[in-house]
Design an enzyme around this catalytic site. Sequence first.
Site, short mmCIF file in Angstrom:
data_model
loop_
_atom_site.label_atom_id
_atom_site.label_comp_id
_atom_site.label_asym_id
_atom_site.label_seq_id
_atom_site.Cartn_x
_atom_site.Cartn_y
_atom_site.Cartn_z
N LYS A 190 0.88 -1.18 0.00
CA LYS A 190 0.00 0.00 0.00
C LYS A 190 0.91 1.22 0.00
O LYS A 190 1.41 1.63 1.03
CB LYS A 190 -0.88 -0.01 1.26
CG LYS A 190 -2.24 0.62 1.11
CD LYS A 190 -2.22 2.11 0.78
CE LYS A 190 -2.00 2.97 2.01
NZ LYS A 190 -1.78 4.39 1.66
N GLY A 243 6.34 4.90 8.68
CA GLY A 243 5.52 6.11 8.66
C GLY A 243 5.60 6.80 10.01
O GLY A 243 6.59 6.64 10.74
N GLU A 265 8.76 1.14 11.52
CA GLU A 265 9.87 2.10 11.32
C GLU A 265 9.25 3.48 11.38
O GLU A 265 8.53 3.88 10.47
CB GLU A 265 10.52 1.89 9.94
CG GLU A 265 11.15 0.55 9.73
CD GLU A 265 12.37 0.34 10.59
OE1 GLU A 265 12.97 1.34 11.05
OE2 GLU A 265 12.73 -0.82 10.83
N CYS A 299 13.36 10.45 7.86
CA CYS A 299 13.10 10.05 9.25
C CYS A 299 14.36 10.18 10.09
O CYS A 299 14.29 10.50 11.27
CB CYS A 299 12.57 8.63 9.30
SG CYS A 299 13.62 7.49 8.40
N GLU A 396 9.14 16.21 15.68
CA GLU A 396 9.66 15.90 14.34
C GLU A 396 8.98 16.84 13.35
O GLU A 396 7.77 16.75 13.13
CB GLU A 396 9.35 14.44 13.98
CG GLU A 396 9.95 14.06 12.65
CD GLU A 396 9.58 12.66 12.20
OE1 GLU A 396 8.41 12.28 12.32
OE2 GLU A 396 10.48 11.96 11.70
P1 NAD Z 1 1.82 8.33 7.78
O1 NAD Z 1 1.94 7.53 9.02
O2 NAD Z 1 0.78 9.36 7.71
O3 NAD Z 1 1.58 7.39 6.51
C1 NAD Z 1 2.42 6.32 6.18
C2 NAD Z 1 1.63 5.28 5.42
O4 NAD Z 1 0.64 4.74 6.29
C3 NAD Z 1 0.86 5.82 4.21
O5 NAD Z 1 0.87 4.84 3.20
C4 NAD Z 1 -0.55 6.02 4.75
O6 NAD Z 1 -1.54 5.95 3.77
C5 NAD Z 1 -0.65 4.84 5.71
N1 NAD Z 1 -1.63 5.02 6.78
C6 NAD Z 1 -2.06 6.17 7.36
N2 NAD Z 1 -2.97 5.90 8.33
C7 NAD Z 1 -3.09 4.55 8.38
C8 NAD Z 1 -3.85 3.65 9.19
N3 NAD Z 1 -4.68 4.09 10.14
N4 NAD Z 1 -3.70 2.32 8.99
C9 NAD Z 1 -2.87 1.85 8.04
N5 NAD Z 1 -2.13 2.65 7.23
C10 NAD Z 1 -2.24 3.98 7.40
O7 NAD Z 1 3.27 8.92 7.56
P2 NAD Z 1 3.73 9.89 6.40
O8 NAD Z 1 3.28 11.25 6.76
O9 NAD Z 1 3.37 9.33 5.08
O10 NAD Z 1 5.33 9.76 6.51
C11 NAD Z 1 6.08 10.55 7.33
C12 NAD Z 1 6.47 9.82 8.59
O11 NAD Z 1 7.17 8.61 8.26
C13 NAD Z 1 7.44 10.61 9.42
O12 NAD Z 1 7.05 10.57 10.77
C14 NAD Z 1 8.77 9.88 9.25
O13 NAD Z 1 9.66 10.03 10.30
C15 NAD Z 1 8.34 8.48 9.06
N6 NAD Z 1 9.36 7.71 8.36
C16 NAD Z 1 10.05 6.77 9.05
C17 NAD Z 1 11.05 6.04 8.43
C18 NAD Z 1 11.84 4.99 9.18
O14 NAD Z 1 12.41 4.13 8.53
N7 NAD Z 1 11.88 5.01 10.48
C19 NAD Z 1 11.34 6.26 7.09
C20 NAD Z 1 10.62 7.23 6.42
C21 NAD Z 1 9.62 7.94 7.07
#
Ligand code: NAD
Length: 497
Positions: A190, A243, A265, A299, A396
Amino acid sequence: MTKTPIAAAKEFVRASVRHFIDGEWRKSHSDETIDIINPATEETLTTISVGGKDDIDAAVAAARKAFEGPKWRDMPAAERERLLLVLADKIEANLDEIAAIETIDMGMPYMASKFGAIKAAVSAVRYNAGWVRRIGGETAPVSAPGEWHGYTTREPVGVAALIVPWNAPFVMTCGKMSAALAAGCTVVIKPAELAPLSTLRLAELVAETGFPPGVVNVITGDGATTGSLLAKHNDVDKVSFTGSTATGKMILQDSIAGLKRVSLELGGKSPVFIFPDADLSKSIPGAAMGIFANSGQVCAAGSRLYVHDAVYDQVIAGIAAFAEKMTLGDGLDDGVNLGPLISEKQRVRVMNFIETGKSQGAKLITGGAKPDRKGFFVEPTVFANVTPSMSIFREEIFGPVLSVMRFKDENIDELATYANDTPYGLSAYLWTGNLNTAHSMIKRIKSGSVKVNGAGMEFTLPFGGYKQSGIGRENGRFGVEAFTEVKAVMLGYTSGA
Ligand code: NAD
């Protein structure tokens, strides 16, 4: 005349796209769609479908059928490895086009996309291909009476849901997917609703490679509907999520009923230390790119910078000069090394942090404004005199905003306390020529990785977080093992029978 990669990328992103299920492109059951916006120009590129229950059910059923089916289950390990290597070659052959798709879709400067993210994706797939024939168990001495052979095997966990964010979607998807396939899982991916297009291109390459139908499925959609339905699905065995920490906590909660395996992650607020003996010719650009690369949407971005008093003025001036020389613009344009943020919402969020930083008393050294142009841009921004109570220190931001603090004594215990003054624990960066300083800090810092005199991602080393930065590790052997279950076998036999 053959198309240029950028023309091919533009054509691809304009095409109407559907879900990739059971080896074929299928129309969505739901009529709901999301517009995909180029963040550098604000133009609408295309629309994607929001996968609903029927789409998710079909994708998970296809992944289950492929997982249990002989084509994948009984495929010799060498053949599975070969397929991953062929896929890596196909990605490499289309490197320029995929890099351009990523740039158009999420804003990353083209050169960073091509030579950083997409090249790294090729490397990740090749690296994980190497594990297919190396995943193994152990033998163990058994003390029970009689004669025994005690050993362990590693088996694929089953159907894995891979939920990915938008900030470097292609490389993250390739890393997760190739680890899962190396372990023998099947996957439903997804992609993020803000940048799904390179993953759809990946699905085309998967289809060309010849993986059995259903081994890889891609469902587009948002988080609240599609992501949540997938994460909660009863027939998903494992969720591998990257995320935000807030979403990660929801996914963990959703996994409880079926006790699904979960890897998370999540976010970070990573500290950077520049000691007086650091090589400033490397640490100044290193710290600057540590926060400004990908417009801070990383991240593991080094967003809290601690600088020793003896070099403080030089470092602040150096990083400000670096920021002011950056070329902000559309990532497809020559020379651009600072792209836009992903969305207007994210731009507003980052600008709010900047305004709060000013009102809470941080000293703005450079940047801090939205350039007067189309696109979701924010200038690279440096704040000094930041204190731990300020929100720019604590949260963040996920934007090009650096908080700088000064330290005087090299009391390692105290410095480690500064580093650990956060709910996160993803990464830390040390710039020093002194091995004692480096080792003492490494031991005291609570984070999943520490980098000394450099930065960057290495697929052979595990990546993940302490504390609220996540659960589990990706990359390296750990990344593949995260898609396996361990089976212990005690096999009794009779001597000489
Ligand atoms: P997000 O959590 O909003 O979304 C990430 C993914 O999860 C998207 O595909 C989204 O559609 C999905 N999603 C959202 N709500 C959901 C739910 N209730 N159930 C299942 N899936 C759901 O994050 P974002 O804004 O897309 O990304 C930014 C964040 O990701 C930042 O906090 C960043 O630090 C983190 N990040 C972490 C890493 C790591 O490896 N630790 C790497 C990259 C980004």
